[in-house]
Design a protein around this motif. Structure first.
Motif, PDB file in Angstrom:
ATOM      1  N   VAL A  10       0.994  -1.170   0.019  1.00  0.00           N
ATOM      2  CA  VAL A  10       0.000  -0.018   0.136  1.00  0.00           C
ATOM      3  C   VAL A  10       0.781   1.350   0.103  1.00  0.00           C
ATOM      4  O   VAL A  10       0.545   2.227  -0.736  1.00  0.00           O
ATOM      5  CB  VAL A  10      -0.817  -0.020   1.393  1.00  0.00           C
ATOM      6  N   ASP A  11       2.231   1.165   0.619  1.00  0.00           N
ATOM      7  CA  ASP A  11       2.900   2.279   0.597  1.00  0.00           C
ATOM      8  C   ASP A  11       3.290   2.553  -0.908  1.00  0.00           C
ATOM      9  O   ASP A  11       3.457   3.966  -1.187  1.00  0.00           O
ATOM     10  CB  ASP A  11       4.372   2.047   1.340  1.00  0.00           C
ATOM     11  N   LEU A  12       3.453   1.796  -1.702  1.00  0.00           N
ATOM     12  CA  LEU A  12       3.980   1.969  -2.991  1.00  0.00           C
ATOM     13  C   LEU A  12       2.689   2.859  -3.548  1.00  0.00           C
ATOM     14  O   LEU A  12       2.856   3.823  -4.439  1.00  0.00           O
ATOM     15  CB  LEU A  12       4.250   0.650  -3.754  1.00  0.00           C
ATOM     16  N   LEU A  13       1.453   2.257  -3.532  1.00  0.00           N
ATOM     17  CA  LEU A  13       0.453   3.129  -4.125  1.00  0.00           C
ATOM     18  C   LEU A  13       0.172   4.295  -3.596  1.00  0.00           C
ATOM     19  O   LEU A  13      -0.113   5.311  -4.152  1.00  0.00           O
ATOM     20  CB  LEU A  13      -1.038   2.189  -3.719  1.00  0.00           C
ATOM     21  N   GLN A  14       0.455   4.547  -2.097  1.00  0.00           N
ATOM     22  CA  GLN A  14       0.348   5.771  -1.606  1.00  0.00           C
ATOM     23  C   GLN A  14       1.453   6.772  -2.337  1.00  0.00           C
ATOM     24  O   GLN A  14       0.980   7.993  -2.467  1.00  0.00           O
ATOM     25  CB  GLN A  14       0.828   5.619  -0.071  1.00  0.00           C
ATOM     26  N   ARG A  15       2.632   6.409  -2.515  1.00  0.00           N
ATOM     27  CA  ARG A  15       3.619   7.252  -3.267  1.00  0.00           C
ATOM     28  C   ARG A  15       3.158   7.491  -4.505  1.00  0.00           C
ATOM     29  O   ARG A  15       3.283   8.602  -5.244  1.00  0.00           O
ATOM     30  CB  ARG A  15       4.990   6.558  -3.225  1.00  0.00           C
ATOM     31  N   LEU A  17       0.047   8.058  -5.658  1.00  0.00           N
ATOM     32  CA  LEU A  17      -0.931   8.822  -5.503  1.00  0.00           C
ATOM     33  C   LEU A  17      -0.586  10.185  -4.979  1.00  0.00           C
ATOM     34  O   LEU A  17      -1.286  10.951  -4.785  1.00  0.00           O
ATOM     35  CB  LEU A  17      -2.110   8.228  -4.893  1.00  0.00           C
ATOM     36  N   ARG A  18       0.454  10.127  -4.279  1.00  0.00           N
ATOM     37  CA  ARG A  18       1.321  11.348  -3.693  1.00  0.00           C
ATOM     38  C   ARG A  18       0.484  11.745  -2.333  1.00  0.00           C
ATOM     39  O   ARG A  18       0.016  12.743  -1.967  1.00  0.00           O
ATOM     40  CB  ARG A  18       1.398  12.575  -4.509  1.00  0.00           C
ATOM     41  N   LEU A  19       0.134  10.797  -1.738  1.00  0.00           N
ATOM     42  CA  LEU A  19      -0.789  11.100  -0.433  1.00  0.00           C
ATOM     43  C   LEU A  19       0.122  11.262   0.797  1.00  0.00           C
ATOM     44  O   LEU A  19       1.011  10.338   0.973  1.00  0.00           O
ATOM     45  CB  LEU A  19      -1.742   9.644  -0.211  1.00  0.00           C
ATOM     46  N   ASP A  20      -0.393  12.182   1.534  1.00  0.00           N
ATOM     47  CA  ASP A  20       0.292  12.299   2.747  1.00  0.00           C
ATOM     48  C   ASP A  20       0.121  11.095   3.815  1.00  0.00           C
ATOM     49  O   ASP A  20      -0.680  10.335   3.726  1.00  0.00           O
ATOM     50  CB  ASP A  20       0.288  13.535   3.367  1.00  0.00           C
TER      51      ASP A  20
END
Length: 94
Positions: A10-15, A17-20
């Motif tokens: 999920v961290d990869l998807l977070q990056r 999407l540029r989510l904090d």
């Protein structure tokens, strides 16, 4: 291959999407669901099962691939997961 948890993090998807961290933490379950759905969709479109490691591929699956060995497939999963996140309602083309 159907997984309870996504292969990619999920961290990869977070990056992608540029989510904090605060938003990602609040939507972690949603991100996990989108990532799992994206992996399942890409797997179905390829007609190949996706696995986390070569040791996970059963001898009976001659077409299984290790997801992280294929950067183009990883990118497809990330882009589709991002699409699911950014377009939470039905999307039509045209």
């Amino acid at each position: 291959m159907v997984h309870d948890m996504a292969i990619l993090s999920v961290d990869l998807l977070q990056r992608q999407l540029r989510l904090d961290d605060e938003i990602a933490a609040a939507e972690a379950m949603l991100l996990q669901a989108y990532l799992s759905a994206a992996e399942a969709h890409i797997s179905a479109r390829l007609g190949r099962n996706l696995y986390a490691a070569a040791s996970d591929i059963p001898e009976t699956d001659g077409y299984g691939i290790v997801l992280t060995d294929h950067p183009d497939v990883v990118l497809a999963v990330m882009l589709l997961g991002g699409h699911y996140y950014n377009n939470r309602e039905a999307v039509t083309d045209g």
